[in-house]
Motif scaffolding. Structure first.
Motif, PDB file in Angstrom:
ATOM      1  N   ALA A 346       0.840  -1.212   0.000  1.00  0.00           N
ATOM      2  CA  ALA A 346       0.000   0.000   0.000  1.00  0.00           C
ATOM      3  C   ALA A 346       0.871   1.257   0.000  1.00  0.00           C
ATOM      4  CB  ALA A 346      -0.925  -0.011   1.207  1.00  0.00           C
ATOM      5  N   GLY A 350       0.939   4.009  -2.945  1.00  0.00           N
ATOM      6  CA  GLY A 350       0.716   5.417  -2.626  1.00  0.00           C
ATOM      7  C   GLY A 350       1.828   6.303  -3.159  1.00  0.00           C
ATOM      8  N   TYR A 353       1.495   6.551  -7.153  1.00  0.00           N
ATOM      9  CA  TYR A 353       0.374   7.291  -7.736  1.00  0.00           C
ATOM     10  C   TYR A 353       0.141   8.641  -7.069  1.00  0.00           C
ATOM     11  CZ  TYR A 353      -0.899   3.107 -10.320  1.00  0.00           C
ATOM     12  OH  TYR A 353      -0.890   2.043 -11.183  1.00  0.00           O
ATOM     13  N   TRP A 354       0.944   8.965  -6.046  1.00  0.00           N
ATOM     14  CA  TRP A 354       0.716  10.234  -5.376  1.00  0.00           C
ATOM     15  C   TRP A 354       1.057  11.428  -6.261  1.00  0.00           C
ATOM     16  CZ3 TRP A 354      -1.639  13.151  -2.184  1.00  0.00           C
ATOM     17  CH2 TRP A 354      -1.107  14.368  -1.774  1.00  0.00           C
TER      18      TRP A 354
END
Length: 373
Positions: A346, A350, A353-354
């Protein structure tokens, strides 16, 4: 295709260099440790390189994921500094596409790590334990070095000889001191000291080994008390412990992977999950390394290196702690080690794609502000 080969080559070359440096550092530390044991007589000096060879797969299965992680950070960090990644971004190279390209060298590393953790490392650990069993079965005379005091592992006897023949049969200038312990109470009954001009080892047909000392003295007594007994002898025989080589392998990391499958033992299931975790670790650290390698040329390539290493160490530390807790029954077997991978998976998603999400939100905000103005 050219960009694919270029990026893959940069990652693999950096991976090889970093892994080689890490391997030399770790192997040097372990070699010094085994060399000290050989100097004290606990190991046969002739088996040092064989031991290091057996331990090599176990080192590599942990070094390669870290080497890949650092290789991606350093290789892509240089490309960002040299503005090469900026040019690639202008041609449509997104973080997601960069990650897909990086999956090729990551898959190669994962396959090697899987081969090491599931097959080669257990075989090496098995041979290592068998070799250690052979070393444990050796008497102090098998590893005796002339001119050096040789102690047993339990410290009950210390042996010294000035001379030793090449066949390790004949000794000259022998000194032996040993503790006398009661067989039932294990209480200290003083010490015995044997000195002799020469000695030799004899092996009877029944397999018993004797040390035959000639022209010497035996002293018995307790330190600090004046009631020593001195005996002069022409020939004195000492029964040596009969070596027993054990073929039993008890270490979990030395068990074949096939024997772990379907086992209900929690320790075996934990070991199997650990071996499967190492190849999975490679893909997750790749997912984290690609976005972490993005640096601003003004900030330098090492700005994100320390936080990235701390993140990797946190991943590995939590995984090792979870392994220990799973063995002790503090974590349900169904949960196993997979929850650790899920957390850092996760985190990796994150990070990946942040940045695109942030840019997309900023673009929408700008459009709204223009529309309002």
């Amino acid at each position: 295709m050219i960009v694919f080969r270029y990026l893959s080559r940069e990652v693999l070359l950096t991976l090889s260099a970093v892994s080689a440096v890490l391997l030399v550092i770790i192997m040097s530390g372990r070699f010094i440790k085994y060399l000290a044991q050989a100097a004290s007589g606990a190991l046969d000096p002739g088996s040092l390189f064989l031991i290091m060879g057996f331990r090599l797969p176990g080192f590599l299965q942990l070094i390669l994921p870290l080497g890949l992680f650092l290789g991606i950070l350093l290789a892509y960090g240089r490309l960002y500094l040299d503005s090469e990644m900026t040019v690639l971004s202008a041609t449509g190279m997104s973080q997601q596409r960069l990650f897909r390209i990086t999956l090729f060298p990551a898959t190669l590393v994962a396959l090697v790590v899987a081969w090491l953790s599931l097959s080669l490392s257990p075989q090496g650990a098995n041979q290592f334990q068998l070799l250690i069993n052979q070393q444990d079965a050796m008497t102090e005379f098998d590893t005796l070095v002339p001119g050096r005091f040789q102690a047993l592992r339990d410290g009950s006897r210390v042996t010294y000889t000035e001379q030793l023949s090449d066949d390790r049969i004949n000794l000259g200038g022998v000194f032996i001191t040993q503790k006398n312990l009661s067989s039932d109470t294990k209480k200290d009954r003083g010490i015995s000291v044997l000195v002799a001009e020469k000695g030799r080892q004899e092996i009877n047909p029944d397999g018993n080994r004797y040390l035959i000392l000639e022209n010497g003295y035996r002293y018995d007594g307790k330190p600090g008390q004046a009631d020593y007994r001195a005996i002069k002898y022409d020939t004195y025989g000492v029964l040596l412990p009969k070596p027993e080589v054990s073929d039993e392998v008890t270490d979990r990391d030395a068990m074949p992977t096939a024997s772990l499958l379907g086992s209900d033992d929690i320790r075996a299931r934990t070991e199997l999950q650990w071996r499967l975790s190492l190849p999975l670790l490679v893909f997750i650290v790749t997912l984290m390394a690609v976005p972490l390698s993005r640096v601003n040329p003004r900030q330098g390539r090492f700005l994100k290196l320390l936080p990235a290493i701390l993140l990797y160490m946190a991943y590995l530390t939590i995984l090792i702690s979870a392994r220990s807790a799973l063995e002790k029954g503090k974590i349900p077997p169904t949960l196993g080690l997979w929850w650790v991978h899920s957390i850092f998976l996760a985190i990796g998603l994150g990070l990946l794609y942040w940045e695109p999400l942030r840019l997309k939100l900023a673009s929408r905000r700008s459009v709204l502000e223009v529309a309002r103005g």
